[in-house]
Design a protein around this motif. Structure first.
Motif, mmCIF file in Angstrom:
data_model
loop_
_atom_site.group_PDB
_atom_site.id
_atom_site.type_symbol
_atom_site.label_atom_id
_atom_site.label_comp_id
_atom_site.label_asym_id
_atom_site.label_seq_id
_atom_site.Cartn_x
_atom_site.Cartn_y
_atom_site.Cartn_z
ATOM 1 N N LEU A 192 49.090 64.238 33.996
ATOM 2 C CA LEU A 192 50.529 64.229 35.163
ATOM 3 C C LEU A 192 49.889 63.519 36.081
ATOM 4 O O LEU A 192 50.456 62.316 36.519
ATOM 5 C CB LEU A 192 50.615 65.455 34.591
ATOM 6 C CG LEU A 192 51.597 66.294 33.838
ATOM 7 C CD1 LEU A 192 51.457 67.939 34.090
ATOM 8 C CD2 LEU A 192 52.553 65.336 33.425
ATOM 9 N N THR A 193 48.848 63.909 36.411
ATOM 10 C CA THR A 193 48.095 63.632 37.761
ATOM 11 C C THR A 193 48.180 61.377 38.182
ATOM 12 O O THR A 193 48.545 61.007 38.689
ATOM 13 C CB THR A 193 46.515 64.089 38.014
ATOM 14 O OG1 THR A 193 46.798 65.200 38.443
ATOM 15 C CG2 THR A 193 46.110 62.858 39.359
ATOM 16 N N ALA A 194 47.848 61.659 36.712
ATOM 17 C CA ALA A 194 47.392 59.887 36.857
ATOM 18 C C ALA A 194 49.054 59.103 36.506
ATOM 19 O O ALA A 194 49.558 58.804 37.472
ATOM 20 C CB ALA A 194 47.271 59.171 35.400
ATOM 21 N N VAL B 58 37.296 72.392 32.757
ATOM 22 C CA VAL B 58 36.105 71.767 34.402
ATOM 23 C C VAL B 58 36.905 71.084 35.262
ATOM 24 O O VAL B 58 36.405 69.557 34.335
ATOM 25 C CB VAL B 58 34.684 71.889 33.759
ATOM 26 C CG1 VAL B 58 34.640 73.280 33.660
ATOM 27 C CG2 VAL B 58 34.342 70.750 32.787
ATOM 28 N N ASP B 59 36.853 70.905 36.478
ATOM 29 C CA ASP B 59 37.791 69.971 37.561
ATOM 30 C C ASP B 59 37.002 69.767 38.391
ATOM 31 O O ASP B 59 36.476 70.704 38.816
ATOM 32 C CB ASP B 59 38.784 70.120 37.484
ATOM 33 C CG ASP B 59 39.955 70.597 36.186
ATOM 34 O OD1 ASP B 59 40.286 69.182 35.887
ATOM 35 O OD2 ASP B 59 39.390 71.807 35.681
ATOM 36 N N PRO B 60 37.105 68.729 39.012
ATOM 37 C CA PRO B 60 36.033 68.197 40.294
ATOM 38 C C PRO B 60 36.833 68.999 41.293
ATOM 39 O O PRO B 60 36.310 69.962 42.241
ATOM 40 C CB PRO B 60 36.739 67.050 40.614
ATOM 41 C CG PRO B 60 36.629 66.296 39.266
ATOM 42 C CD PRO B 60 37.272 67.225 38.560
ATOM 43 N N ILE C 281 48.767 66.062 46.158
ATOM 44 C CA ILE C 281 48.512 67.251 45.135
ATOM 45 C C ILE C 281 49.545 67.151 43.421
ATOM 46 O O ILE C 281 50.785 66.778 44.481
ATOM 47 C CB ILE C 281 48.796 68.084 45.416
ATOM 48 C CG1 ILE C 281 49.591 68.935 46.595
ATOM 49 C CG2 ILE C 281 47.128 68.417 46.081
ATOM 50 C CD1 ILE C 281 49.278 70.235 46.135
ATOM 51 N N ILE C 282 49.314 66.809 42.672
ATOM 52 C CA ILE C 282 50.134 66.860 41.520
ATOM 53 C C ILE C 282 50.950 68.562 40.973
ATOM 54 O O ILE C 282 52.066 68.047 40.856
ATOM 55 C CB ILE C 282 49.486 66.744 39.954
ATOM 56 C CG1 ILE C 282 50.259 66.982 39.249
ATOM 57 C CG2 ILE C 282 48.172 68.346 39.685
ATOM 58 C CD1 ILE C 282 50.355 65.742 38.634
ATOM 59 N N PHE C 283 50.633 69.203 41.631
ATOM 60 C CA PHE C 283 51.457 70.775 42.042
ATOM 61 C C PHE C 283 53.215 70.004 43.060
ATOM 62 O O PHE C 283 54.314 70.275 42.467
ATOM 63 C CB PHE C 283 51.024 71.850 42.938
ATOM 64 C CG PHE C 283 49.880 72.016 41.716
ATOM 65 C CD1 PHE C 283 50.171 73.124 39.944
ATOM 66 C CD2 PHE C 283 49.055 71.890 42.205
ATOM 67 C CE1 PHE C 283 48.984 72.937 39.693
ATOM 68 C CE2 PHE C 283 47.841 72.828 41.927
ATOM 69 C CZ PHE C 283 47.602 72.752 39.854
HETATM 70 P P1 NDP Z 1 36.422 62.515 36.155
HETATM 71 O O1 NDP Z 1 36.950 63.022 34.789
HETATM 72 O O2 NDP Z 1 36.771 61.528 37.123
HETATM 73 O O3 NDP Z 1 34.936 63.154 36.255
HETATM 74 C C1 NDP Z 1 34.073 63.048 37.729
HETATM 75 C C2 NDP Z 1 33.893 61.212 37.580
HETATM 76 O O4 NDP Z 1 33.582 61.317 39.296
HETATM 77 C C3 NDP Z 1 33.243 61.516 37.568
HETATM 78 O O5 NDP Z 1 32.190 61.340 35.916
HETATM 79 C C4 NDP Z 1 31.876 60.483 37.704
HETATM 80 O O6 NDP Z 1 31.939 59.289 37.502
HETATM 81 C C5 NDP Z 1 32.989 60.146 39.469
HETATM 82 N N1 NDP Z 1 32.150 60.927 40.290
HETATM 83 C C6 NDP Z 1 31.187 61.559 40.513
HETATM 84 N N2 NDP Z 1 29.975 61.368 41.747
HETATM 85 C C7 NDP Z 1 30.849 60.314 42.247
HETATM 86 C C8 NDP Z 1 30.129 59.856 43.865
HETATM 87 N N3 NDP Z 1 29.487 60.287 44.039
HETATM 88 N N4 NDP Z 1 31.149 59.302 43.729
HETATM 89 C C9 NDP Z 1 31.248 57.627 42.123
HETATM 90 N N5 NDP Z 1 31.969 58.694 41.716
HETATM 91 C C10 NDP Z 1 31.510 59.857 41.460
HETATM 92 O O7 NDP Z 1 37.412 63.648 36.652
HETATM 93 P P2 NDP Z 1 38.812 63.818 37.007
HETATM 94 O O8 NDP Z 1 39.446 63.119 36.761
HETATM 95 O O9 NDP Z 1 39.350 65.242 36.638
HETATM 96 O O10 NDP Z 1 39.213 63.399 38.227
HETATM 97 C C11 NDP Z 1 39.348 62.548 39.598
HETATM 98 C C12 NDP Z 1 39.172 62.673 41.101
HETATM 99 O O11 NDP Z 1 41.533 63.558 40.447
HETATM 100 C C13 NDP Z 1 38.354 63.740 41.424
HETATM 101 O O12 NDP Z 1 38.608 63.458 42.624
HETATM 102 C C14 NDP Z 1 39.884 65.004 41.522
HETATM 103 O O13 NDP Z 1 39.550 65.581 42.840
HETATM 104 C C15 NDP Z 1 40.934 63.998 41.629
HETATM 105 N N6 NDP Z 1 41.870 64.931 41.460
HETATM 106 C C16 NDP Z 1 43.330 64.998 42.130
HETATM 107 C C17 NDP Z 1 44.566 65.380 41.622
HETATM 108 C C18 NDP Z 1 45.707 65.366 42.358
HETATM 109 O O14 NDP Z 1 46.463 66.702 42.279
HETATM 110 N N7 NDP Z 1 45.358 65.195 43.509
HETATM 111 C C19 NDP Z 1 44.479 66.021 40.896
HETATM 112 C C20 NDP Z 1 43.238 65.947 39.491
HETATM 113 C C21 NDP Z 1 42.623 65.396 39.986
HETATM 114 P P3 NDP Z 1 31.259 58.068 37.269
HETATM 115 O O15 NDP Z 1 30.335 57.903 36.260
HETATM 116 O O16 NDP Z 1 32.436 56.688 37.856
HETATM 117 O O17 NDP Z 1 30.118 57.958 38.668
#
Ligand code: NDP
Length: 330
Positions: free
Chosen positions: A128-130, A43-45, A273-275
């Motif tokens: 990979l994103t990191a 599950v992903d944001p 984006i990671i792609f």
């Molecule tokens: P996480 O494992 O980091 O989970 C989401 C975390 O975001 C939560 O644990 C929470 O931690 C924090 N969070 C939630 N709501 C808020 C808020 N309102 N303000 C600040 N922090 C919040 O998710 P991912 O590691 O999978 O993803 C992290 C980010 O990277 C996301 O934004 C995601 O969309 C993005 N992403 C981008 C990719 C790309 O290709 N560009 C690929 C993968 C992810 P806390 O308790 O610290 O608030």
């Protein structure tokens, strides 16, 4: 067999009623197909964005159709060359307990080399994103200060540790004292800030980064990022990975205008984006695996048990209930 469909497009924070469970008939495979039993669901944001209509880098989910995400599945029956009963595969699959696949976009993974769930986390999309977001856009150099938001999550926790491997001073931002403690004691961050209790983020960053910020890896956007951007050094780089603080917004969020800070300091800011890096994934995974083996990288996962808890696990991301990668074990 059960499937999880998008019932309605969420308004604000997603609710359980935005999802629905549907029971489908058991399916049969024909030549060129295999039957898959889901074992792990990521599950992903970013799935929040796909629940909305509108143009993006990826198609929105359709209402009354199964949601898809990164998943691991076991082959239970195969009439497809190259895949045998007992193999495990990883790739984009539907939120179904059981499904038929022609193998498109799936890769076989080795359950003996690493835990299955890690192929959705540190050895999968978030690792990979990191890796690429930090190294290709942030370009950290030894001795520089790297700040990462969403630091205790799947992407952020790996970003901070790779920055440490690169010889940087690393400051993480997360949402609880427990997470802040974990960043320093478990992941080796030099300092960490709880954004819920810090007060002014600009001041908290200034205090934690006496030499300013050279690289900002942004997972959250919004006010947290505004505060970091007021502390950037000359020629700083911002890797814009995510903006989770804005994904549930129902109106366009406003904030201080940061452009003068970026101009004054000749800052480079790039979203990705990671792609974009798909052709180079093969070079990153072995490096991440090697760091894991060497103990230079630690990965944390929050495992939620049960297919039926998938929607709640997704919703919980927005409450910060996960530490590291959030995964549902089916
Ligand atoms: P996480 O494992 O980091 O989970 C989401 C975390 O975001 C939560 O644990 C929470 O931690 C924090 N969070 C939630 N709501 C808020 C808020 N309102 N303000 C600040 N922090 C919040 O998710 P991912 O590691 O999978 O993803 C992290 C980010 O990277 C996301 O934004 C995601 O969309 C993005 N992403 C981008 C990719 C790309 O290709 N560009 C690929 C993968 C992810 P806390 O308790 O610290 O608030």
């Amino acid at each position: 067999m059960k499937t999880i469909q998008l019932n309605s497009r969420p308004v604000g924070v997603p609710k359980l009623s935005d999802f629905k469970f549907v029971t489908e008939q058991q399916v049969q495979i024909t030549d060129g197909e295999m039957l898959l039993k889901a074992t792990h669901i990521s599950v992903d944001p970013y799935l929040r964005g796909r629940m909305m209509e509108g143009k993006s880098y990826i198609e929105p989910f359709e209402l009354n159709k199964a949601i898809t995400s990164g998943m691991i599945a076991e082959v239970t029956e195969s009439k497809l060359a190259g895949f045998s009963k007992g193999d495990f595969v990883s790739g984009m699959l539907e939120w179904k307990e059981v499904q038929v696949s022609k193998g498109e976009g799936l890769v076989k993974i080795d359950a003996k080399k690493a835990p299955l769930s890690s192929y959705l986390g540190v050895l999968g999309m978030t690792g990979l994103t990191a890796y690429f977001g930090l190294l290709e856009i942030g370009k950290p150099k030894a001795g520089e200060t790297v700040v990462v938001s969403g630091a205790a999550g799947a992407v952020g926790s790996i970003v901070g540790q790779i920055a440490k491997i690169m010889g940087c001073r690393v400051v993480g931002i997360a949402g609880s004292d427990e997470k802040v403690e974990q960043l320093v004691s478990e992941f080796g961050f030099d300092a960490a800030i709880n954004y819920n209790t810090a007060g002014s983020m600009a001041e908290a960053i200034a205090e934690a980064c006496p030499d300013g910020v050279d690289v900002y890896f942004d997972n959250v956007g919004g006010e947290i990022s505004d505060g970091v951007m007021m502390n950037l050094n000359r020629f700083a780089r911002i890797s814009v990975c995510g903006a989770i603080s804005m994904y549930n917004a129902t109106s366009v969020p406003m904030g201080p205008r940061v452009q003068p800070f970026l101009i004054k300091n000749s800052v480079l800011m790039q979203g990705f984006i990671i792609f974009n890096y798909v052709e180079r994934w093969g070079e990153a995974t072995p490096q991440l695996a090697k760091w894991l083996q060497e103990g230079k990288l630690k990965s944390t996962e929050t495992i939620v048990e049960g297919f039926e808890n998938t929607p709640q696990a997704f919703i919980d991301l927005f409450e910060g209930k996960n530490k590291g990668k959030m995964i549902v074990e089916v």
